[in-house]
Write a protein that holds these residues in place. Sequence first.
Motif, PDB file in Angstrom:
ATOM      1  N   LEU A 118       0.915  -1.436  -0.065  1.00 57.77           N
ATOM      2  CA  LEU A 118       0.085  -0.225  -0.114  1.00 57.77           C
ATOM      3  C   LEU A 118       0.820   1.283  -0.033  1.00 57.77           C
ATOM      4  N   ALA A 119       0.212   2.315  -0.009  1.00 59.25           N
ATOM      5  CA  ALA A 119       0.866   3.745  -0.289  1.00 59.25           C
ATOM      6  C   ALA A 119       1.837   4.128   1.196  1.00 59.25           C
ATOM      7  N   ASP A 120       1.390   3.327   2.324  1.00 54.39           N
ATOM      8  CA  ASP A 120       2.243   3.609   3.424  1.00 54.39           C
ATOM      9  C   ASP A 120       3.127   2.630   3.460  1.00 54.39           C
ATOM     10  N   GLY A 121       3.271   1.711   2.609  1.00 52.25           N
ATOM     11  CA  GLY A 121       4.555   0.845   2.573  1.00 52.25           C
ATOM     12  C   GLY A 121       4.263  -0.636   3.413  1.00 52.25           C
ATOM     13  N   THR A 122       2.890  -0.715   3.670  1.00 56.76           N
ATOM     14  CA  THR A 122       2.714  -1.835   4.407  1.00 56.76           C
ATOM     15  C   THR A 122       2.243  -2.888   3.234  1.00 56.76           C
ATOM     16  N   LEU A 123       2.381  -4.429   3.752  1.00 47.48           N
ATOM     17  CA  LEU A 123       1.989  -5.338   2.735  1.00 47.48           C
ATOM     18  C   LEU A 123       0.975  -6.149   3.148  1.00 47.48           C
ATOM     19  N   VAL A 124      -0.318  -5.967   2.577  1.00 55.17           N
ATOM     20  CA  VAL A 124      -1.550  -6.623   2.980  1.00 55.17           C
ATOM     21  C   VAL A 124      -1.826  -7.621   1.978  1.00 55.17           C
ATOM     22  N   THR A 125      -2.916  -8.535   2.371  1.00 58.03           N
ATOM     23  CA  THR A 125      -3.605  -9.560   1.651  1.00 58.03           C
ATOM     24  C   THR A 125      -4.983  -9.015   1.305  1.00 58.03           C
ATOM     25  N   ALA A 126      -5.147  -8.992   0.263  1.00 59.74           N
ATOM     26  CA  ALA A 126      -6.659  -8.816  -0.333  1.00 59.74           C
ATOM     27  C   ALA A 126      -7.245  -9.942  -0.842  1.00 59.74           C
ATOM     28  N   GLY A 127      -8.451 -10.033  -0.369  1.00 55.54           N
ATOM     29  CA  GLY A 127      -9.465 -11.397  -0.873  1.00 55.54           C
ATOM     30  C   GLY A 127     -10.712 -11.071  -0.622  1.00 55.54           C
ATOM     31  N   PRO A 128     -11.447 -12.036  -0.838  1.00 55.64           N
ATOM     32  CA  PRO A 128     -12.878 -12.128  -0.597  1.00 55.64           C
ATOM     33  C   PRO A 128     -13.204 -11.678   1.012  1.00 55.64           C
ATOM     34  N   HIS A 129     -12.500 -12.147   1.920  1.00 55.30           N
ATOM     35  CA  HIS A 129     -12.538 -11.949   3.144  1.00 55.30           C
ATOM     36  C   HIS A 129     -11.813 -11.142   3.950  1.00 55.30           C
ATOM     37  N   ASP A 130     -10.421 -10.464   3.126  1.00 55.81           N
ATOM     38  CA  ASP A 130      -9.529  -9.687   3.823  1.00 55.81           C
ATOM     39  C   ASP A 130      -9.424  -8.558   2.781  1.00 55.81           C
ATOM     40  N   ASN A 131      -9.818  -7.322   3.522  1.00 52.13           N
ATOM     41  CA  ASN A 131      -9.648  -6.210   2.686  1.00 52.13           C
ATOM     42  C   ASN A 131     -10.571  -6.140   1.500  1.00 52.13           C
ATOM     43  N   SER A 132     -11.667  -6.644   1.601  1.00 44.43           N
ATOM     44  CA  SER A 132     -12.626  -7.019   0.597  1.00 44.43           C
ATOM     45  C   SER A 132     -12.838  -5.787  -0.319  1.00 44.43           C
ATOM     46  N   ASP A 133     -12.793  -4.693   0.054  1.00 46.19           N
ATOM     47  CA  ASP A 133     -13.308  -3.504  -0.929  1.00 46.19           C
ATOM     48  C   ASP A 133     -12.075  -3.357  -1.665  1.00 46.19           C
ATOM     49  N   LEU A 134     -10.637  -3.548  -1.165  1.00 45.20           N
ATOM     50  CA  LEU A 134      -9.353  -3.221  -2.061  1.00 45.20           C
ATOM     51  C   LEU A 134      -9.595  -4.571  -3.209  1.00 45.20           C
ATOM     52  N   PHE A 135      -9.902  -5.779  -2.541  1.00 44.22           N
ATOM     53  CA  PHE A 135     -10.027  -6.981  -3.458  1.00 44.22           C
ATOM     54  C   PHE A 135     -11.042  -6.552  -4.917  1.00 44.22           C
ATOM     55  N   TRP A 136     -12.045  -5.981  -4.391  1.00 46.96           N
ATOM     56  CA  TRP A 136     -13.208  -5.627  -5.557  1.00 46.96           C
ATOM     57  C   TRP A 136     -12.385  -4.577  -6.396  1.00 46.96           C
ATOM     58  N   ALA A 137     -11.586  -3.697  -5.939  1.00 52.72           N
ATOM     59  CA  ALA A 137     -11.079  -2.329  -6.725  1.00 52.72           C
ATOM     60  C   ALA A 137     -10.079  -2.953  -7.526  1.00 52.72           C
ATOM     61  N   LEU A 138      -9.312  -4.160  -7.107  1.00 57.09           N
ATOM     62  CA  LEU A 138      -8.137  -4.709  -8.008  1.00 57.09           C
ATOM     63  C   LEU A 138      -8.806  -5.240  -9.140  1.00 57.09           C
ATOM     64  N   ARG A 139      -9.905  -5.743  -9.140  1.00 58.25           N
ATOM     65  CA  ARG A 139     -10.500  -6.369 -10.377  1.00 58.25           C
ATOM     66  C   ARG A 139     -11.067  -5.523 -11.384  1.00 58.25           C
ATOM     67  N   GLU A 156     -20.736   3.356 -13.804  1.00 55.34           N
ATOM     68  CA  GLU A 156     -21.277   3.722 -12.674  1.00 55.34           C
ATOM     69  C   GLU A 156     -20.278   2.779 -11.356  1.00 55.34           C
ATOM     70  N   ASN A 157     -19.298   2.431 -11.751  1.00 52.58           N
ATOM     71  CA  ASN A 157     -18.465   1.815 -10.658  1.00 52.58           C
ATOM     72  C   ASN A 157     -17.304   2.748 -10.240  1.00 52.58           C
ATOM     73  N   TYR A 158     -17.431   4.135 -11.013  1.00 52.88           N
ATOM     74  CA  TYR A 158     -16.243   5.008 -10.718  1.00 52.88           C
ATOM     75  C   TYR A 158     -16.280   5.485  -9.439  1.00 52.88           C
ATOM     76  N   ALA A 159     -17.392   5.963  -8.870  1.00 53.73           N
ATOM     77  CA  ALA A 159     -17.707   6.489  -7.605  1.00 53.73           C
ATOM     78  C   ALA A 159     -17.267   5.617  -6.405  1.00 53.73           C
ATOM     79  N   ARG A 160     -17.482   4.168  -6.576  1.00 53.23           N
ATOM     80  CA  ARG A 160     -17.140   3.550  -5.310  1.00 53.23           C
ATOM     81  C   ARG A 160     -15.559   3.286  -5.703  1.00 53.23           C
ATOM     82  N   LEU A 161     -14.794   3.337  -6.798  1.00 52.73           N
ATOM     83  CA  LEU A 161     -13.699   3.188  -6.783  1.00 52.73           C
ATOM     84  C   LEU A 161     -12.593   4.391  -6.161  1.00 52.73           C
ATOM     85  N   ALA A 162     -13.568   5.457  -6.463  1.00 53.25           N
ATOM     86  CA  ALA A 162     -12.790   6.816  -5.685  1.00 53.25           C
ATOM     87  C   ALA A 162     -12.758   6.624  -4.184  1.00 53.25           C
TER      88      ALA A 162
END
Length: 463
Positions: A168-189, A435-441
């Motif tokens: 991430l932007a602060d240098g931390t390493l995270v896992t994104a998936g359906p149950h971890d950081n799920s909003d991030l996982f949605w956006a990565l797709r 219509e996905n733009y607002a959620r991405l922002a």
Amino acid sequence: MKSTAAPIAELAAQLRGTLISAADEGYDEARAVYNAMIDRRPLAVAKCADAGDVQQCVRFATAHGIVLAVRGGGHNAAGLGTWDDALVVDLSGMRAVEVDAGAHEVRVDGGCTWADVDAATVPFGMAVPSGFLSSTGVGGLTLGGGVGYLSRRFGLTVDSLLGADVVLADGTLVTAGPHDNSDLFWALRGGGGNFGVVTSFRFACHDIGDNGTVVGGPVLYDLTDAPDVMRWYRELLPALPEELSGWIALLTIPPAPPFPEELWGRKACGVVWCYTGPAAEADAVTAPVREFGRPLLVGLQSMPFSALQGAFDPFYPAGLQWYWKADMFTEISDTAIDIHAKYGALLPTGHSTMHLYPVDGAAARIDAAATAFPYRGGGWAGVIVGVDPDPAQASSITAWARSYWEELHPASAGGAYVNFLGDEGDARVRAAYGENYARLARVKAQYDPQNVFHVNQNIPPAR
């Protein structure tokens, strides 16, 4: 920008990989991207060895006010894997692929190309939905959605994404998936490189053909037959079994084997087919596409899926001049066909072409809001590319592509597949996401509120 001479030396000492700056041997090679029309001079290129190197680079750049650019395979249409005076986070040294055949999964490092993935999965009779060139980077293609040969049967690349490791932007390493950081996982797709640096991906694999062997190749027609071929194709394609997919093109037949010498340099309309079902049914399923019209060449044959994926790599090596224009299409209208015929006859160089890639079948059964990629109603991703090895041709290939697109755009769905966008401004990025733009922002504001990752088709954080 702050003074960087001493800090850059400090970063070099922190990396397991290599840092290459303008004074170093190999700088010009390190800064080059696939599209030779892009000629930028970054501050330095960090050849990262692992996720820890990526973390060091992100923290260093944010601490010293240096722009970050991220390069995977370097294929990006707009050349957004590099930037003037930026620190380029180059993942190309991170190329591990680990297959779990029993689970039908594969873990892929962020610097891999699809050739790396296919080499590991196809021997097991499996593949991950990807694109159309095996030299394309996994990261860029996936983060934009991933339209390819397998989209009709198994969906887009993002539809097979199970998880990702992200700096991430602060240098931390995270896992994104359906149950971890799920909003991030949605956006990565489909949301591109806006949310962090993906250091590894985990994909579901799918059984294809007979132990990874498919039936594929081009069927080529004279350019004068293009209107008839396009009208036939637009009706046939959606009705075909999803095991059979084909993208249609206006092209110049390459002057090289395996194409017959008497066809070299001839302008043509072609459909490149890929059948991934049982070999025993191949002849019956492909008969309609082999027998239509008056083909110049019927090139369908049995081959490993990896061979089809890499078939066009030799014709489009790194270092060509590229100018891209793109749109999505819900139909191939008669008006559009007339425009295609006009500009097909005006193809300015042997490498220049127009492609329409189907986004239907399994890809269209996913809800438009389920991933960041919004075009789930069926249709095609269209791209017009002016291409040539000679820089002197840059103006002519650009003018052809622009004129073609300007006439064709009113027949489009109004937006484009983000992986095909050039440097076209905020309005085109918004149109690409609909219509996905607002959620991405909003997700951007959560994970990158300072817009550290902005050298991309940028989505500024919601305010």
